[in-house]
Design an enzyme around this catalytic site. Structure first.
Site, PDB file in Angstrom:
ATOM      1  N   LYS A   9       0.835  -1.201   0.000  1.00 39.06           N
ATOM      2  CA  LYS A   9       0.000   0.000   0.000  1.00 39.06           C
ATOM      3  C   LYS A   9       0.874   1.257   0.000  1.00 39.06           C
ATOM      4  O   LYS A   9       2.090   1.186   0.200  1.00 39.06           O
ATOM      5  CB  LYS A   9      -0.921  -0.035   1.222  1.00 39.06           C
ATOM      6  CG  LYS A   9      -1.902  -1.224   1.227  1.00 39.06           C
ATOM      7  CD  LYS A   9      -2.815  -1.154   2.443  1.00 39.06           C
ATOM      8  CE  LYS A   9      -3.680  -2.400   2.562  1.00 39.06           C
ATOM      9  NZ  LYS A   9      -4.619  -2.315   3.724  1.00 39.06           N
ATOM     10  N   TYR A  49     -12.056  -2.913  -3.021  1.00 37.75           N
ATOM     11  CA  TYR A  49     -12.587  -2.907  -1.651  1.00 37.75           C
ATOM     12  C   TYR A  49     -14.116  -2.910  -1.622  1.00 37.75           C
ATOM     13  O   TYR A  49     -14.722  -2.534  -0.612  1.00 37.75           O
ATOM     14  CB  TYR A  49     -12.026  -1.707  -0.880  1.00 37.75           C
ATOM     15  CG  TYR A  49     -10.604  -1.911  -0.401  1.00 37.75           C
ATOM     16  CD1 TYR A  49     -10.263  -3.011   0.389  1.00 37.75           C
ATOM     17  CD2 TYR A  49      -9.594  -0.993  -0.714  1.00 37.75           C
ATOM     18  CE1 TYR A  49      -8.961  -3.201   0.838  1.00 37.75           C
ATOM     19  CE2 TYR A  49      -8.285  -1.170  -0.261  1.00 37.75           C
ATOM     20  CZ  TYR A  49      -7.989  -2.275   0.522  1.00 37.75           C
ATOM     21  OH  TYR A  49      -6.701  -2.456   0.982  1.00 37.75           O
ATOM     22  N   ASN A 112      -1.708  -0.206   7.365  1.00 40.67           N
ATOM     23  CA  ASN A 112      -1.186  -1.539   7.675  1.00 40.67           C
ATOM     24  C   ASN A 112      -0.375  -2.158   6.540  1.00 40.67           C
ATOM     25  O   ASN A 112      -0.190  -3.373   6.468  1.00 40.67           O
ATOM     26  CB  ASN A 112      -2.298  -2.463   8.188  1.00 40.67           C
ATOM     27  CG  ASN A 112      -3.367  -2.724   7.152  1.00 40.67           C
ATOM     28  OD1 ASN A 112      -3.230  -2.315   5.997  1.00 40.67           O
ATOM     29  ND2 ASN A 112      -4.414  -3.407   7.540  1.00 40.67           N
ATOM     30  N   HIS A 115      -1.743  -5.434   1.427  1.00 40.85           N
ATOM     31  CA  HIS A 115      -2.971  -6.210   1.228  1.00 40.85           C
ATOM     32  C   HIS A 115      -2.614  -7.625   0.781  1.00 40.85           C
ATOM     33  O   HIS A 115      -1.685  -7.797  -0.008  1.00 40.85           O
ATOM     34  CB  HIS A 115      -3.848  -5.561   0.142  1.00 40.85           C
ATOM     35  CG  HIS A 115      -4.956  -6.476  -0.295  1.00 40.85           C
ATOM     36  ND1 HIS A 115      -6.146  -6.565   0.384  1.00 40.85           N
ATOM     37  CD2 HIS A 115      -5.031  -7.385  -1.306  1.00 40.85           C
ATOM     38  CE1 HIS A 115      -6.910  -7.475  -0.201  1.00 40.85           C
ATOM     39  NE2 HIS A 115      -6.262  -7.989  -1.234  1.00 40.85           N
ATOM     40  N   GLU A 126      -9.104 -11.015  -7.514  1.00 46.84           N
ATOM     41  CA  GLU A 126      -8.188  -9.881  -7.385  1.00 46.84           C
ATOM     42  C   GLU A 126      -7.050  -9.955  -8.406  1.00 46.84           C
ATOM     43  O   GLU A 126      -6.663  -8.931  -8.971  1.00 46.84           O
ATOM     44  CB  GLU A 126      -7.656  -9.805  -5.947  1.00 46.84           C
ATOM     45  CG  GLU A 126      -8.766  -9.386  -4.978  1.00 46.84           C
ATOM     46  CD  GLU A 126      -8.401  -9.494  -3.502  1.00 46.84           C
ATOM     47  OE1 GLU A 126      -9.273  -9.189  -2.670  1.00 46.84           O
ATOM     48  OE2 GLU A 126      -7.263  -9.890  -3.179  1.00 46.84           O
TER      49      GLU A 126
HETATM   50  P1  DAT Z   1      -7.267  -7.213   5.687  1.00 48.70           P
HETATM   51  O1  DAT Z   1      -6.507  -6.141   4.945  1.00 48.70           O
HETATM   52  O2  DAT Z   1      -6.457  -7.768   6.839  1.00 48.70           O
HETATM   53  O3  DAT Z   1      -7.814  -8.279   4.780  1.00 48.70           O
HETATM   54  P2  DAT Z   1     -10.022  -6.266   5.902  1.00 48.70           P
HETATM   55  O4  DAT Z   1     -10.274  -6.944   4.607  1.00 48.70           O
HETATM   56  O5  DAT Z   1     -10.927  -6.544   7.045  1.00 48.70           O
HETATM   57  O6  DAT Z   1      -8.516  -6.508   6.392  1.00 48.70           O
HETATM   58  O7  DAT Z   1     -10.056  -4.685   5.673  1.00 48.70           O
HETATM   59  C1  DAT Z   1      -9.443  -4.119   4.530  1.00 48.70           C
HETATM   60  C2  DAT Z   1      -8.677  -2.897   4.950  1.00 48.70           C
HETATM   61  O8  DAT Z   1      -9.569  -1.909   5.453  1.00 48.70           O
HETATM   62  C3  DAT Z   1      -7.672  -3.127   6.085  1.00 48.70           C
HETATM   63  O9  DAT Z   1      -6.439  -3.632   5.608  1.00 48.70           O
HETATM   64  C4  DAT Z   1      -7.554  -1.771   6.678  1.00 48.70           C
HETATM   65  C5  DAT Z   1      -8.944  -1.197   6.504  1.00 48.70           C
HETATM   66  N1  DAT Z   1      -9.725  -1.376   7.726  1.00 48.70           N
HETATM   67  C6  DAT Z   1     -10.307  -2.522   8.148  1.00 48.70           C
HETATM   68  N2  DAT Z   1     -10.944  -2.338   9.315  1.00 48.70           N
HETATM   69  C7  DAT Z   1     -10.775  -1.032   9.625  1.00 48.70           C
HETATM   70  C8  DAT Z   1     -11.181  -0.205  10.702  1.00 48.70           C
HETATM   71  N3  DAT Z   1     -11.911  -0.684  11.715  1.00 48.70           N
HETATM   72  N4  DAT Z   1     -10.797   1.094  10.696  1.00 48.70           N
HETATM   73  C9  DAT Z   1     -10.059   1.587   9.679  1.00 48.70           C
HETATM   74  N5  DAT Z   1      -9.637   0.875   8.625  1.00 48.70           N
HETATM   75  C10 DAT Z   1      -9.993  -0.409   8.608  1.00 48.70           C
HETATM   76 MG    MG Z   2      -9.326  -8.274   3.379  1.00 47.52          MG
END
Ligand code: DAT
Ligand code: MG
Length: 149
Positions: A9, A49, A112, A115, A126
């Site tokens: 990212k 997303y 974080n 991805h 994807e």
């Molecule tokens: P991952 O990237 O571990 O698959 P995810 O698919 O649940 O996580 O969410 C996608 C992204 O969205 C994640 O990398 C960071 C953001 N995100 C998820 N939960 C969040 C939250 N509670 N607050 C802010 N950003 C969030």
């Molecule tokens: Mg995810």
């Protein structure tokens, strides 16, 4: 052979962690089959997303992922989808284990670093969303007999 989609990212690219992050998958023994640096369009970000469209963080997530270049990758290997998720670590870097990418380098859930596809179906979707067929390279690493019996 199983494939997964990974994307470093904007925070990972801006912080100069591209080499460090790629190294972890390369030294594990997975095979890189697609790699590009790109500015992500709003359309691509919203598709990628899409599952999070109704979540409160969706707008900020799209803003962030389109704010600065991303390194998009496809990696190949037995079990690569689940293994890459382990190498990446938990979504929240504060709870991600040390030794994972997010555990070692991250502080904030919205920053974080990387991805990774979470299942075979999403990996397939994807990879197809981010890469054209001709951008993926099938090749036989000479390391294979030293990694598999
Ligand atoms: P991952 O990237 O571990 O698959 P995810 O698919 O649940 O996580 O969410 C996608 C992204 O969205 C994640 O990398 C960071 C953001 N995100 C998820 N939960 C969040 C939250 N509670 N607050 C802010 N950003 C969030
Ligand atoms: Mg995810």
């Amino acid at each position: 052979m199983e494939r997964t989609f990974l994307a470093i990212k904007p925070d990972g690219v801006q912080r100069g962690l591209v080499g460090e992050i790629i190294r972890r998958f390369e030294t594990k023994g997975f095979t890189l089959v697609g790699l590009k640096l790109l500015n992500v369009s709003r359309e691509l970000a919203e598709q990628h997303y899409g599952v999070h469209r109704e979540r409160p963080f969706f707008g900020g997530l799209v803003e962030f992922i389109t704010s600065s270049p991303v390194v998009a990758m496809v990696w190949e290997g037995d079990g690569v989808i689940a293994s890459a998720r382990k190498i990446i670590g938990a979504t929240n870097p504060l709870t991600a284990e040390p030794g994972t990418i997010r555990g070692d380098f991250g502080l904030n859930i919205g920053r974080n670093l990387i991805h990774g596809s979470d299942a075979p179906e999403t990996a397939q979707q994807e990879v197809a969303l981010w890469f054209k067929d001709e951008e993926l390279v099938s090749w036989q690493p000479h390391l294979t007999p030293w990694l598999h019996e």
